[in-house]
Write a protein that holds these residues in place. Sequence first.
Motif, mmCIF file in Angstrom:
data_model
loop_
_atom_site.group_PDB
_atom_site.id
_atom_site.type_symbol
_atom_site.label_atom_id
_atom_site.label_comp_id
_atom_site.label_asym_id
_atom_site.label_seq_id
_atom_site.Cartn_x
_atom_site.Cartn_y
_atom_site.Cartn_z
ATOM 1 N N VAL A 1 -6.946 24.379 15.833
ATOM 2 C CA VAL A 1 -5.990 24.223 14.734
ATOM 3 C C VAL A 1 -5.053 25.432 14.688
ATOM 4 O O VAL A 1 -5.467 26.572 14.903
ATOM 5 C CB VAL A 1 -6.738 24.077 13.399
ATOM 6 C CG1 VAL A 1 -5.759 23.772 12.269
ATOM 7 C CG2 VAL A 1 -7.800 22.974 13.501
ATOM 8 N N PHE A 2 -3.770 25.174 14.382
ATOM 9 C CA PHE A 2 -2.802 26.264 14.263
ATOM 10 C C PHE A 2 -1.787 25.917 13.178
ATOM 11 O O PHE A 2 -1.661 24.762 12.768
ATOM 12 C CB PHE A 2 -2.081 26.518 15.595
ATOM 13 C CG PHE A 2 -1.100 25.432 15.986
ATOM 14 C CD1 PHE A 2 0.254 25.566 15.698
ATOM 15 C CD2 PHE A 2 -1.527 24.272 16.624
ATOM 16 C CE1 PHE A 2 1.162 24.569 16.043
ATOM 17 C CE2 PHE A 2 -0.638 23.275 16.984
ATOM 18 C CZ PHE A 2 0.717 23.418 16.697
ATOM 19 N N GLY A 3 -1.051 26.927 12.733
ATOM 20 C CA GLY A 3 0.018 26.688 11.771
ATOM 21 C C GLY A 3 0.177 27.831 10.790
ATOM 22 O O GLY A 3 -0.376 28.914 10.976
ATOM 23 N N ARG A 4 0.951 27.578 9.744
ATOM 24 C CA ARG A 4 1.288 28.608 8.752
ATOM 25 C C ARG A 4 0.018 29.232 8.157
ATOM 26 O O ARG A 4 -0.964 28.542 7.917
ATOM 27 C CB ARG A 4 2.164 28.022 7.648
ATOM 28 C CG ARG A 4 1.538 26.853 6.934
ATOM 29 C CD ARG A 4 2.522 26.149 5.998
ATOM 30 N NE ARG A 4 1.890 24.944 5.449
ATOM 31 C CZ ARG A 4 1.877 23.755 6.066
ATOM 32 N NH1 ARG A 4 2.487 23.611 7.243
ATOM 33 N NH2 ARG A 4 1.270 22.714 5.517
ATOM 34 N N ASP B 1 15.201 31.157 20.020
ATOM 35 C CA ASP B 1 16.262 30.754 19.087
ATOM 36 C C ASP B 1 16.541 31.856 18.072
ATOM 37 O O ASP B 1 17.654 31.953 17.547
ATOM 38 C CB ASP B 1 15.855 29.469 18.349
ATOM 39 C CG ASP B 1 15.825 28.253 19.263
ATOM 40 O OD1 ASP B 1 16.445 28.311 20.340
ATOM 41 O OD2 ASP B 1 15.167 27.254 18.899
ATOM 42 N N PHE B 2 15.531 32.681 17.780
ATOM 43 C CA PHE B 2 15.684 33.788 16.839
ATOM 44 C C PHE B 2 16.024 35.096 17.550
ATOM 45 O O PHE B 2 16.733 35.939 17.002
ATOM 46 C CB PHE B 2 14.394 33.982 16.030
ATOM 47 C CG PHE B 2 13.980 32.785 15.230
ATOM 48 C CD1 PHE B 2 14.551 32.543 13.988
ATOM 49 C CD2 PHE B 2 13.041 31.897 15.713
ATOM 50 C CE1 PHE B 2 14.174 31.444 13.231
ATOM 51 C CE2 PHE B 2 12.652 30.790 14.973
ATOM 52 C CZ PHE B 2 13.230 30.548 13.738
ATOM 53 N N GLY C 1 4.821 20.817 15.834
ATOM 54 C CA GLY C 1 3.988 21.763 15.106
ATOM 55 C C GLY C 1 4.308 23.203 15.465
ATOM 56 O O GLY C 1 4.403 24.072 14.586
ATOM 57 N N LEU C 2 4.487 23.467 16.757
ATOM 58 C CA LEU C 2 4.806 24.827 17.197
ATOM 59 C C LEU C 2 6.147 25.286 16.636
ATOM 60 O O LEU C 2 6.297 26.450 16.240
ATOM 61 C CB LEU C 2 4.829 24.908 18.725
ATOM 62 C CG LEU C 2 3.480 24.882 19.434
ATOM 63 C CD1 LEU C 2 3.682 24.845 20.944
ATOM 64 C CD2 LEU C 2 2.630 26.097 19.047
ATOM 65 N N LYS C 3 7.111 24.393 16.615
ATOM 66 C CA LYS C 3 8.429 24.779 16.105
ATOM 67 C C LYS C 3 8.342 25.176 14.633
ATOM 68 O O LYS C 3 8.933 26.176 14.201
ATOM 69 C CB LYS C 3 9.422 23.627 16.297
ATOM 70 C CG LYS C 3 10.871 24.036 16.100
ATOM 71 C CD LYS C 3 11.801 23.127 16.886
ATOM 72 C CE LYS C 3 13.196 23.736 16.962
ATOM 73 N NZ LYS C 3 14.088 23.006 17.872
ATOM 74 N N GLU C 4 7.582 24.401 13.841
ATOM 75 C CA GLU C 4 7.422 24.738 12.425
ATOM 76 C C GLU C 4 6.631 26.031 12.257
ATOM 77 O O GLU C 4 6.971 26.871 11.417
ATOM 78 C CB GLU C 4 6.723 23.588 11.694
ATOM 79 C CG GLU C 4 7.595 22.360 11.535
ATOM 80 C CD GLU C 4 7.010 21.337 10.574
ATOM 81 O OE1 GLU C 4 6.096 21.689 9.809
ATOM 82 O OE2 GLU C 4 7.486 20.180 10.590
ATOM 83 N N ALA C 5 5.587 26.203 13.059
ATOM 84 C CA ALA C 5 4.766 27.413 12.963
ATOM 85 C C ALA C 5 5.579 28.650 13.325
ATOM 86 O O ALA C 5 5.487 29.683 12.661
ATOM 87 C CB ALA C 5 3.549 27.291 13.872
ATOM 88 N N VAL C 6 6.368 28.552 14.384
ATOM 89 C CA VAL C 6 7.193 29.685 14.817
ATOM 90 C C VAL C 6 8.175 30.073 13.716
ATOM 91 O O VAL C 6 8.381 31.261 13.434
ATOM 92 C CB VAL C 6 7.921 29.338 16.129
ATOM 93 C CG1 VAL C 6 9.122 30.255 16.355
ATOM 94 C CG2 VAL C 6 6.969 29.430 17.319
ATOM 95 N N TRP D 1 8.226 33.715 11.947
ATOM 96 C CA TRP D 1 9.419 34.564 12.018
ATOM 97 C C TRP D 1 9.837 35.033 10.630
ATOM 98 O O TRP D 1 10.227 36.191 10.441
ATOM 99 C CB TRP D 1 10.574 33.794 12.671
ATOM 100 C CG TRP D 1 11.722 34.704 12.978
ATOM 101 C CD1 TRP D 1 12.827 34.950 12.211
ATOM 102 C CD2 TRP D 1 11.849 35.549 14.125
ATOM 103 N NE1 TRP D 1 13.634 35.878 12.803
ATOM 104 C CE2 TRP D 1 13.057 36.268 13.988
ATOM 105 C CE3 TRP D 1 11.061 35.761 15.242
ATOM 106 C CZ2 TRP D 1 13.502 37.170 14.946
ATOM 107 C CZ3 TRP D 1 11.501 36.663 16.197
ATOM 108 C CH2 TRP D 1 12.689 37.379 16.037
ATOM 109 N N SER D 2 9.703 34.161 9.640
ATOM 110 C CA SER D 2 10.102 34.547 8.286
ATOM 111 C C SER D 2 9.070 35.415 7.587
ATOM 112 O O SER D 2 9.409 36.134 6.641
ATOM 113 C CB SER D 2 10.361 33.285 7.453
ATOM 114 O OG SER D 2 9.175 32.525 7.300
ATOM 115 N N HIS D 3 7.810 35.386 8.049
ATOM 116 C CA HIS D 3 6.752 36.131 7.368
ATOM 117 C C HIS D 3 6.321 37.397 8.100
ATOM 118 O O HIS D 3 5.752 38.302 7.475
ATOM 119 C CB HIS D 3 5.537 35.239 7.144
ATOM 120 C CG HIS D 3 5.731 34.235 6.059
ATOM 121 N ND1 HIS D 3 6.458 33.080 6.221
ATOM 122 C CD2 HIS D 3 5.285 34.215 4.756
ATOM 123 C CE1 HIS D 3 6.465 32.400 5.104
ATOM 124 N NE2 HIS D 3 5.774 33.059 4.204
#
Length: 322
Positions: free
Chosen positions: A175-178, A264-265, A309-314, A318-320
């Motif tokens: 499992v991965f994510g925010r 992208d960032f 999922g990876l795009k949302e997690a990244v 990046w913001s945190h």
Amino acid sequence: MAKILITGGAGFIGSNLCEHFLNEGHSVVVLDNFATGHRHNLAPFMENALFELVEGDIRNMADCHRATAGADYVLHQAALGSVPRSIKDPITTNEVNVSGFLNMLVAARDAGVKRFVYAASSSTYGDSVALPKVEDQIGKPLSPYAITKFVNELYAEIFSKTYGLETIGLRYFNVFGRRQDPNGAYAAVIPLFVKQLMNHQSPLINGTGDFSRDFTYIDNVVQMNERAMLTQKPEAINTVYNTAVGDRTTLNELLGYLKEFLSDFDPAIADVAVEYGPNRQGDIPHSLASIEKAKQLLDYQPTHPIKQGLKEAVGWYWSHLK
């Protein structure tokens, strides 16, 4: 609306479950000793009238009884994860994952909860080489951690048969994510790689990078917990389910996706080199779940394939982390 106890609610998966069920209007109680979870994961909920924090340890029976009092459902996420940690310290892993689990089963039984949904693990498949992994075909465990998670399933089955406690186990697949912690000696591979790439540090892959995993985004896991908690199908309870997307990605592919999305960032991330080291003890080469049972019995439909999922997690990292 239900009263839901989430053990390990200050952790990565637990805090996402808290957020979801509070947003749905349920009352949520968290039991956590903050051994691996973080207070900042719970900070957004502390002023919510529907939220309650019980600071305690699942190894303490009194804490378990205190937390389960009046609960309709238990979502048991508390555990010491990590195969390497279990190899280094099998005793503590067993105390938390087995003795603590048994305490929670007893407390749930005594409190008369409707259902006990718990975090099982794909490590239970052990040395089985069959792909995809099907729930009723497992091998021998390859680590102390895997043993503890298999024992959880055995205890849950016995409590269902002996005491009539409804149980459902969710075998999580990578499992991965925010909110997944990128720091610490036992950080999971995706947040660790993200942190390293953001700092222009070379990620280290154990082995050649050809090992593959069924990486599962957190939103899919939240959906599985909700469906397991609320299903009314008699044939859907007192069993275990793979909790995954039914697709596998090699570590080399994973790093390629992460570099692509992070670029992208920060375009310089595309040029960060990758290092390779020895295989990690206790690792299985390949993991791929069949999710047909969950689709059939729980009406599970994963919303996030690996790249989405990876795009949302990244984006979250990046913001945190910056």
